[in-house]
Every structure is written in structure tokens, then in C-alpha cells.
Design a protein around this motif. Structure first.
Motif, PDB file in Angstrom:
ATOM      1  N   GLY A   1      70.208  95.953  73.364  1.00 54.80           N
ATOM      2  CA  GLY A   1      68.868  96.535  73.243  1.00 54.80           C
ATOM      3  C   GLY A   1      68.023  96.161  74.442  1.00 54.80           C
ATOM      4  O   GLY A   1      68.130  95.048  74.966  1.00 54.80           O
TER       5      GLY A   1
ATOM      6  N   ASP B   1      76.243  92.471  75.453  1.00 55.73           N
ATOM      7  CA  ASP B   1      76.427  92.284  76.901  1.00 55.73           C
ATOM      8  C   ASP B   1      76.801  90.838  77.234  1.00 55.73           C
ATOM      9  O   ASP B   1      77.153  90.533  78.365  1.00 55.73           O
TER      10      ASP B   1
ATOM     11  N   LYS C   1      66.766  91.749  67.016  1.00 53.66           N
ATOM     12  CA  LYS C   1      66.460  92.782  66.000  1.00 53.66           C
ATOM     13  C   LYS C   1      65.328  93.697  66.462  1.00 53.66           C
ATOM     14  O   LYS C   1      65.476  94.924  66.483  1.00 53.66           O
ATOM     15  N   SER C   2      64.207  93.081  66.847  1.00 58.05           N
ATOM     16  CA  SER C   2      63.039  93.880  67.237  1.00 58.05           C
ATOM     17  C   SER C   2      63.351  94.729  68.453  1.00 58.05           C
ATOM     18  O   SER C   2      62.996  95.916  68.508  1.00 58.05           O
ATOM     19  N   THR C   3      64.044  94.133  69.401  1.00 52.81           N
ATOM     20  CA  THR C   3      64.360  94.873  70.635  1.00 52.81           C
ATOM     21  C   THR C   3      65.226  96.086  70.318  1.00 52.81           C
ATOM     22  O   THR C   3      64.991  97.185  70.833  1.00 52.81           O
TER      23      THR C   3
ATOM     24  N   GLY D   1      65.679  85.731  66.903  1.00 54.45           N
ATOM     25  CA  GLY D   1      66.016  85.784  68.335  1.00 54.45           C
ATOM     26  C   GLY D   1      67.330  86.464  68.642  1.00 54.45           C
ATOM     27  O   GLY D   1      67.796  86.448  69.784  1.00 54.45           O
TER      28      GLY D   1
END
Ligand code: GDP
Length: 485
Positions: free
Chosen positions: A260, A208, A76-78, A73
């Protein structure tokens, strides 16, 4: 490894680095190797060699492998989706994995006429266990397994490295949580265990969520912690003049603070990738908002080739050297003389032979020792059995003697009895004979009245005697029957 057997990028890199040494060094080198420099009279054509290499590598395609390490969470994927501007369809991982698992997925991407085989390796379940002490182990094992696969391919007699799918990890994006505090123990431990195996680029995820001033302090803190703990992170190379300046500047920005998002938001009259909040918009590709562009530039546009090169020449080389040394290979012998593979093989064979003989001898001695122990046990058992047998034999002997004695006594008794019996028989016979003449005399006497009176008196006396005995018996029992009706 022979030059011709290397994947293209290595040959290309060799070419690039070969062109880099200073002219002074080159001159010295040539002198040492006795190479003469000549001037050609006209065009030959080998100046097109770089173009030939470029063409061949474009035909062949490229391959790049990224390892993403970070808690579930953390984004990483984003970030990977944002970096390659595509949706890799990664399924959301749960926080309940019992251990860390590595999941690799390979994709074919194309930009213009350049094909890229991209492998994304994700650490599923990282940071989700209560005990995180060994969370780095599956990652180290995975990286080693890819090195091992490549080494095995290299050691094959029939190698096919030309079209081998190289799965070695070229870069590890290490995602650090934007806590603003310091590195977690898990992060330090993992990076420390990975830094000699892979190029680590640390990134502060979800940048952010941290203010600009805090972020600056956080970056400085992280870098000092990494230095204090001796964690070697990847440094963008500064040995190539064309990129030295930008790379040196980017090294100062590490770790990159990234954001991301695949969401498109309208800013002015342009659609941009951003994260929209009630108070404003964070633009992913705006360098004032985060370091996403810097990361993309450094990772993909400028240093992808160097990352591959470093993986091969530094990390893989280290793995290979350790492995070959473990196997008994060495470049120089005891007197610092070069050792050929044949000599190493012979030495190893000799060593293994000696080892085998030593083991055989050990086993033989152990066998003899065991046999001796067993023999002693058997002998003891035999001795005990013998003693038991002797004891039983003695008891048996005594019993036999006793029986023999009794038999003899019985035999004597029997003989005595037989003697008595025969003398009894004789006596009875004689009595019988004598009683025959007495019967006649009795008959004559019974006719005599005096004798008959005598007999009567005798009967009366006998009756009285019998009654008296009877009374005595009844009196003993306390129940005299006399006088009863
Ligand atoms: P992964 O489990 O590490 O692959 O995490 P994901 O990429 O699935 O992201 C988890 C959540 O974090 C999602 O809801 C994302 O929208 C959110 N997220 C991803 N990147 C960022 C980021 O840069 N900033 C913020 N605030 N949220 C992010």
C-alpha cells in the motif's frame, strides 16, 4: 423475510440466482408446482424489470462495510486509502492500548452516478497486549452486535429495512505479517473465531519486504496451515459463468500479497502509486510487484455484491437461526409438522408459565423451610430464656428465705433487747430510790472522825494502786516515765 422488505441487493441477487438454475431443473420445478409455460403473443414490458431494479438501486445508493484486522502498524490504513484512492484521515494508533477496541467510521463516496456508503472498521490495539488470548472477543462481539441490530429491526412491527443503515460486516481483510515463517497463534485463533461470522480475505501485508521466492513458499505454507486448522476463508464464487473463470483463478492466488502507498512516483512518463527505495521502486498497481490490483478487482469490481449476499444469506442467517432457536422458535414440531409462529408463541408461553410455576413452588418451599428453621431457632432461644428465668427465680426464692430468717432473728434480738432495757430501767429506778436515803447516811458519817481516817487511808491505797498500774503500762511500752525530771 418478505422479498419486498429486503434491501435491494438481496432482491437483485434473488433475481440473479433465480435465473441461474438449469432448464432441466426449472422444468421439473414447474411440473412439481403445477405451473404451465405459455408463449406470449406480443410485447408486454416486464423485460425492463432488471433495468427498473438497477435504476432503483442507483437511486438508493449502496453500502459496504469492511473490517480490517491486523496488528498496529501493519499497513491497514495505508492499504484502505490505496484501495479507495482517497485519504480517510485515520489517526495513527499507539502501541499502548490496554485492550482491543473497534473503531468504525462511515464515509460517503461517489463514482460516476453511483453512491457508496462505506464503513471502515479498524481494530485499534490489536496484537499490542502481552496476553493476546482474548483479543478476538471484541471483534466477535462487534460483528454480533451488528447482526443483532439488524435482527431487532427485522422483528419490529414497523420495520424500515428499506432505508436501514446496514452495519453488518461484509468482508474482513485479515492482515498477516510478512514473516516468511508461518501464521501466529493470534492469527489462527482470531480467524478461527471469525470464520463463521464474516467473509475473511487474508492478505500478506507489506509484501515488498519479502522476496518473490520466499513469498511463494509463504503463501503455500499459510494456505496449508489454514486448511489444517479448519479455518474457512472466503472463496470467490464460481457459480456464475461470467465470472467463474476469473474467480477460480483468483482463489488460487489467495492470500493476496499487497503493498500500500499513496505516494506518487514518476515511472517512465507516468505518475504511479509506489514505494521508492534506494535500490528501486515497488509499484502498487504492477501485478509483477504485488497482488494489490487482484485484491481491488476481486473486492470492489467483481465480488462486492456477492460479499453482501454471503453476509446476508450465510453469516446473518446462521446468527438469526441460532437466536430464534434460543428464543424457542422452530420450523417443525415433534412430528415433523410445520409450526406456525402462533403455535410457537403459545408453546413458549406455556413453557414459561410452567417455568414460572415451578420457580414459585421452589420459592414457596424455600420460604417454608426458612420459616421452620427460624421457628426452631426461636424455640431454642425461648427454652434457654425459660431455663434462665427458672434459675433466677430459684436464687431469688433462696435469698428471700435467708432474708426472712435474718429478719426473724433480728426481731427476736430486738424483743430481747427491749425486755432487758425495761428490766434495766426498773433496776435503775430502784437504785435511784435507794441512793436517796444513803446520801443522808453518808453526810452523817463524814462528820465522824473515825470514818474520815478510814476514807483517807482508802485514798492513799487508791493512789498507790493507780501509780502501780501506770508504772506497769509504761514498763510495757519500755519507756517508764517514773524518775524523769
Ligand atoms: P496501521 O496501523 O495498520 O493502520 O498501519 P499504517 O497504514 O499506519 O502503516 C504503518 C507504517 O507502515 C507506515 O509508515 C506506512 O508507510 C508503512 N506501510 C504501509 N503499507 C506498507 C507496505 O505495503 N510496505 C511497506 N514497506 N510499508 C508500508
Amino acid at each position: 423475510m418478505e422479498e419486498a422488505q429486503r434491501p435491494f441487493f438481496h432482491s437483485h441477487m434473488a433475481f440473479r440466482t433465480a435465473s441461474m438454475p438449469s432448464p432441466l431443473c426449472e422444468a421439473e420445478e414447474r411440473k412439481r408446482e403445477n405451473i404451465r409455460s405459455l408463449t406470449m403473443c406480443g410485447h408486454v414490458g416486464f423485460e425492463s424489470l432488471p433495468d427498473q431494479l438497477v435504476n432503483r438501486s442507483i437511486q438508493q445508493g449502496f453500502c459496504f462495510n469492511i473490517l480490517c484486522v491486523g496488528e498496529t502498524g501493519i499497513g491497514k490504513s495505508t492499504l484502505i486509502n490505496t484501495l479507495f484512492n482517497t485519504n480517510f484521515e485515520e489517526h495513527e494508533a499507539s502501541h499502548f492500548c490496554p485492550n482491543v477496541r473497534l473503531k468504525a467510521q462511515t464515509y460517503e463516496l461517489q463514482e460516476s452516478n453511483v453512491r457508496l456508503k462505506l464503513t471502515i472498521v479498524n481494530t485499534v490495539g490489536f496484537g499490542d497486549q502481552i496476553n493476546k488470548e482474548e483479543s478476538y472477543l471484541p471483534i466477535v462481539d462487534y460483528i454480533n452486535a451488528q447482526f443483532e441490530a439488524y435482527l431487532q429491526e427485522e422483528l419490529k412491527i414497523k420495520r424500515s429495512l428499506f432505508n436501514y443503515h446496514d452495519s453488518r460486516i461484509h468482508v474482513c481483510l485479515y492482515f498477516i505479517a510478512p514473516t516468511g515463517h508461518s501464521l501466529k497463534t493470534l492469527d489462527l485463533l482470531t480467524m478461527k473465531n471469525l470464520d463463521s461470522k464474516v467473509n475473511i480475505i487474508p492478505v500478506i501485508a507489506k509484501a515488498d519486504t519479502i522476496s518473490k521466492s520466499e513469498l511463494q513458499k509463504f503463501k503455500i505454507k499459510l494456505m496449508s496451515e489454514l486448511v489444517c486448522n479448519g479455518v474457512q476463508i472466503y472463496q470467490f464464487p464460481t457459480d456464475d459463468d461470467t465470472i467463474a473463470k476469473i474467480n477460480a483463478a483468483m482463489n488460487e492466488h489467495l492470500p493476496f500479497a499487497v503493498v500500500g502507498s499513496m505516494d506518487e512516483v514518476k515511472v517512465g512518463n507516468k505518475m504511479v502509486k509506489a514505494r521508492q527505495y534506494p535500490w528501486g521502486i515497488v509499484q502498487v498497481e504492477n501485478e509483477n510487484h504485488c497482488d494489490f490490483v487482484k485484491l481491488r478487482e476481486m473486492l470492489i469490481c467483481t465480488n462486492m455484491e456477492d460479499l453482501q449476499e454471503q453476509t446476508h444469506t450465510r453469516h446473518y442467517e446462521l446468527y438469526r437461526r441460532c437466536k430464534l432457536e434460543e428464543m424457542g422458535f422452530t420450523d417443525v414440531g415433534p412430528e415433523n409438522k410445520p409450526v406456525s409462529v402462533q403455535e410457537t408463541y403459545e408453546a413458549k408461553r406455556h413453557e414459561l408459565h410452567g417455568e414460572r410455576q415451578r420457580k414459585e413452588e421452589e420459592m414457596k418451599q424455600m420460604f417454608v423451610q426458612r420459616v421452620k428453621e427460624k421457628e426452631a431457632i426461636l424455640k431454642e432461644a425461648e427454652r434457654e430464656l425459660h431455663a434462665k428465668f427458672e434459675h433466677l427465680k430459684r436464687i431469688h426464692q433462696e435469698e428471700r428465705l435467708k432474708l426472712e430468717e435474718r429478719r426473724r432473728a433480728l426481731e427476736e434480738e430486738r424483743i430481747l433487747f427491749s425486755k432487758r432495757k425495761s428490766s434495766c430501767d426498773i433496776f435503775l429506778n430502784q437504785s435511784y430510790m435507794a441512793s436517796g436515803s444513803n446520801i443522808k447516811k453518808d453526810k452523817d458519817r463524814k462528820k465522824d472522825p473515825g470514818y474520815r481516817f478510814e476514807l483517807l487511808c482508802f485514798d492513799v491505797r487508791t493512789c498507790e494502786t493507780n501509780d502501780g498500774r501506770k508504772d506497769a503500762e509504761e514498763g510495757r511500752e519500755g519507756h517508764s516515765t517514773r524518775g524523769r525530771p
